[in-house]
Motif scaffolding. Sequence first.
Motif, PDB file in Angstrom:
ATOM      1  N   TYR A  37      85.020-121.357 -51.045  1.00  9.14           N
ATOM      2  CA  TYR A  37      83.766-122.061 -50.820  1.00  9.14           C
ATOM      3  C   TYR A  37      83.417-122.802 -52.107  1.00  9.14           C
ATOM      4  O   TYR A  37      83.959-122.509 -53.166  1.00  9.14           O
ATOM      5  N   ARG A  45      76.020-123.698 -50.442  1.00  9.59           N
ATOM      6  CA  ARG A  45      77.431-123.324 -50.503  1.00  9.59           C
ATOM      7  C   ARG A  45      78.101-123.707 -49.188  1.00  9.59           C
ATOM      8  O   ARG A  45      77.551-123.466 -48.103  1.00  9.59           O
ATOM      9  N   LEU A  47      81.968-124.050 -46.912  1.00 15.15           N
ATOM     10  CA  LEU A  47      83.366-123.663 -46.766  1.00 15.15           C
ATOM     11  C   LEU A  47      84.269-124.824 -47.147  1.00 15.15           C
ATOM     12  O   LEU A  47      84.038-125.960 -46.720  1.00 15.15           O
TER      13      LEU A  47
END
Length: 122
Positions: A37, A45, A47
């Motif tokens: 991430y 945040r 992926l």
Amino acid sequence: QVQLVESGGALVQAGGSLRLSCAASGSIKSIYTMGWYRQAPGKQRELVAAITSGGSTNYADSAKGRFTISRDNAKNTVYLQMNSLKPEDTAVYYCNAETSTIYIPYRAVTYWGQGTQVTVSS
């Protein structure tokens, strides 16, 4: 119980490459999905890429064609090869691992590393 340590972050020019590594250690029984991430300043945040224990991968659209995630199950390590880096890739990169431990073998918990800084200059 489980520690994840990332390495490989650096300052690089646009168009360059980096390889991030994340090693898991501790009271590990099994590691399932491992992922990368990233979090840029002022942003959530997100992926970047993930890989299952069987090798199936999933990428964010921004990473497709430029980044490659891989893992070495014998070393409990996940890698992120990043090519053709762009300034917008600048962020702190975190790895995580869905892991069961020898103390609670029937339940998987997601552990996180402390992050490694990637800065791409234009």
